[in-house]
Motif scaffolding. Structure first.
Motif, PDB file in Angstrom:
ATOM      1  N   THR A  92      -2.929   1.249  -3.657  1.00  0.00           N
ATOM      2  CA  THR A  92      -2.201  -0.017  -3.522  1.00  0.00           C
ATOM      3  C   THR A  92      -1.275  -0.193  -5.064  1.00  0.00           C
ATOM      4  O   THR A  92      -1.939   0.399  -5.773  1.00  0.00           O
ATOM      5  CB  THR A  92      -2.808  -1.314  -3.203  1.00  0.00           C
ATOM      6  OG1 THR A  92      -3.775  -1.428  -4.126  1.00  0.00           O
ATOM      7  CG2 THR A  92      -3.380  -1.379  -1.976  1.00  0.00           C
ATOM      8  N   SER A 107       0.942  -1.152   0.197  1.00  0.00           N
ATOM      9  CA  SER A 107      -0.238   0.005  -0.008  1.00  0.00           C
ATOM     10  C   SER A 107       0.868   1.273   0.091  1.00  0.00           C
ATOM     11  O   SER A 107       1.994   1.216   0.600  1.00  0.00           O
ATOM     12  CB  SER A 107      -1.015   0.064   1.175  1.00  0.00           C
ATOM     13  OG  SER A 107      -0.264  -0.302   2.343  1.00  0.00           O
ATOM     14  N   PRO A 122       0.574   4.632   1.220  1.00  0.00           N
ATOM     15  CA  PRO A 122      -0.355   5.709   1.863  1.00  0.00           C
ATOM     16  C   PRO A 122      -0.323   7.038   1.610  1.00  0.00           C
ATOM     17  O   PRO A 122      -1.204   7.876   1.938  1.00  0.00           O
ATOM     18  CB  PRO A 122       0.226   5.283   3.137  1.00  0.00           C
ATOM     19  CG  PRO A 122       1.449   5.007   3.358  1.00  0.00           C
ATOM     20  CD  PRO A 122       1.476   4.108   1.986  1.00  0.00           C
ATOM     21  N   ASN A 123       1.030   7.597   0.853  1.00  0.00           N
ATOM     22  CA  ASN A 123       0.871   8.933   0.453  1.00  0.00           C
ATOM     23  C   ASN A 123       0.404   9.517  -0.791  1.00  0.00           C
ATOM     24  O   ASN A 123       0.890  10.578  -1.313  1.00  0.00           O
ATOM     25  CB  ASN A 123       2.273   9.606   0.887  1.00  0.00           C
ATOM     26  CG  ASN A 123       2.568   9.385   2.351  1.00  0.00           C
ATOM     27  OD1 ASN A 123       1.850   9.574   3.233  1.00  0.00           O
ATOM     28  ND2 ASN A 123       3.834   8.966   2.608  1.00  0.00           N
ATOM     29  N   CYS A 146      -6.865   1.845  -6.422  1.00  0.00           N
ATOM     30  CA  CYS A 146      -7.412   2.611  -5.234  1.00  0.00           C
ATOM     31  C   CYS A 146      -8.374   1.564  -4.469  1.00  0.00           C
ATOM     32  O   CYS A 146      -9.302   1.177  -5.055  1.00  0.00           O
ATOM     33  CB  CYS A 146      -8.228   3.897  -5.808  1.00  0.00           C
ATOM     34  SG  CYS A 146      -9.075   4.538  -4.379  1.00  0.00           S
ATOM     35  N   SER A 201      -9.283   9.968  -2.754  1.00  0.00           N
ATOM     36  CA  SER A 201      -8.981   9.144  -1.336  1.00  0.00           C
ATOM     37  C   SER A 201      -7.399   9.598  -1.189  1.00  0.00           C
ATOM     38  O   SER A 201      -6.766   9.505  -2.164  1.00  0.00           O
ATOM     39  CB  SER A 201      -9.182   7.895  -1.459  1.00  0.00           C
ATOM     40  OG  SER A 201     -10.710   7.658  -1.377  1.00  0.00           O
ATOM     41  N   GLN A 202      -6.880   9.883   0.076  1.00  0.00           N
ATOM     42  CA  GLN A 202      -5.574  10.024   0.166  1.00  0.00           C
ATOM     43  C   GLN A 202      -4.785   9.041   0.460  1.00  0.00           C
ATOM     44  O   GLN A 202      -3.583   8.884   0.342  1.00  0.00           O
ATOM     45  CB  GLN A 202      -5.571  11.245   1.159  1.00  0.00           C
ATOM     46  CG  GLN A 202      -4.068  11.944   1.323  1.00  0.00           C
ATOM     47  CD  GLN A 202      -3.466  12.551   0.137  1.00  0.00           C
ATOM     48  OE1 GLN A 202      -2.962  12.011  -0.708  1.00  0.00           O
ATOM     49  NE2 GLN A 202      -4.265  13.665   0.064  1.00  0.00           N
ATOM     50  N   HIS A 203      -5.336   7.794   1.233  1.00  0.00           N
ATOM     51  CA  HIS A 203      -4.643   6.870   1.862  1.00  0.00           C
ATOM     52  C   HIS A 203      -5.047   5.558   1.283  1.00  0.00           C
ATOM     53  O   HIS A 203      -4.861   4.548   2.222  1.00  0.00           O
ATOM     54  CB  HIS A 203      -4.627   7.030   3.314  1.00  0.00           C
ATOM     55  CG  HIS A 203      -4.310   8.276   3.841  1.00  0.00           C
ATOM     56  ND1 HIS A 203      -3.030   8.928   3.845  1.00  0.00           N
ATOM     57  CD2 HIS A 203      -5.189   9.222   4.561  1.00  0.00           C
ATOM     58  CE1 HIS A 203      -3.105   9.918   4.483  1.00  0.00           C
ATOM     59  NE2 HIS A 203      -4.423  10.256   4.771  1.00  0.00           N
ATOM     60  N   LYS A 204      -5.618   5.277   0.232  1.00  0.00           N
ATOM     61  CA  LYS A 204      -6.104   4.177  -0.075  1.00  0.00           C
ATOM     62  C   LYS A 204      -5.471   3.468  -1.449  1.00  0.00           C
ATOM     63  O   LYS A 204      -5.996   2.235  -2.004  1.00  0.00           O
ATOM     64  CB  LYS A 204      -7.667   4.222  -0.779  1.00  0.00           C
ATOM     65  CG  LYS A 204      -8.463   4.720   0.546  1.00  0.00           C
ATOM     66  CD  LYS A 204      -8.636   3.398   1.687  1.00  0.00           C
ATOM     67  CE  LYS A 204      -9.729   3.650   2.632  1.00  0.00           C
ATOM     68  NZ  LYS A 204      -9.664   2.526   3.666  1.00  0.00           N
TER      69      LYS A 204
END
Ligand code: ZN
Length: 202
Positions: free
Chosen positions: A31, A15, A17-18, A57, A26-29
């Motif tokens: 992979t 993943s 995250p940034n 995402c 979405s900011q943290h989704k």
């Protein structure tokens, strides 16, 4: 028929995250999954031919190529990709080929040693395969062995391929009414010339 092609397998996922999703924001989704492609022959992996990264995402489930995302994805991916290793089994075919080459070299060396030993101790009915001056292949058979010479019968036929010699090495092709004398010197010359290809001893 040689069956070959390429095949991809999953190598690693992570993943990121940034990394922001350019679809749903979405900011943290985000992979990423990396797939490695390899060439196979008869389904034996031969060698790897590159990697593909697929981003997804986990919120909107849209898939992306790296070029479809922003600089944050480029950076995160370049940090991640160093940890993606190509598994060694993807080189199996190359390893097998390398082993076969080593083995062929080894058998060739062993065969030369075998011939070198036999030529030093000629025996009745040994069949020698040799290359002629015109680059054909033929045989002679030992009739008698003396201290400094041997009597041989030459084959009446020649072949242009070494692998075909076995087809002309038949009794009817040797003229028993004619024999030739080869001295120990002649045998040494033949042995060192590279023209002696095989010795068959039953
Ligand atoms: Zn999204």
């Amino acid at each position: 028929m040689i069956v070959y092609g390429t095949r991809s397998t999953h190598l690693k996922s992570a993943s990121l995250p940034n990394v922001r999703c350019t679809n749903c924001e979405s900011q943290h989704k985000m992979t990423v999954s990396v797939y490695g492609r390899h060439v196979h022959i008869f389904w034996i992996p031969l060698f790897p031919v590159g990697k593909t990264a697929i981003f997804e995402c986990q919120h909107c489930h849209k898939g992306f190529k790296k070029s479809e995302l922003g600089n944050d994805a480029q950076l995160a991916y370049s940090n991640f990709k160093g940890s993606v290793k190509t598994p060694i089994w993807k080189f199996s075919g190359l390893a097998i080929i390398a082993l076969l080459i080593v083995f062929a070299g080894y058998s060739n060396k062993k065969d030369k040693e075998r011939i070198a030993t036999l030529v030093e101790q000629p025996a009745m009915y040994d069949v020698y395969t040799f290359r002629t001056k015109q680059n054909y292949y033929s045989t002679f058979k030992i009739l008698e062995v003396f201290k400094d010479s041997i009597y041989v019968n030459y084959n009446k036929y020649e072949t242009n391929k070494l692998s075909d010699v076995k087809n002309i090495d038949i009794k009817a092709n040797y003229d028993n009414s004619m024999y030739y004398v080869l001295t120990t010197n002649d045998m040494e010359t033949l042995s060192t010339s590279g023209d002696l290809k095989d010795i068959k001893r039953d």
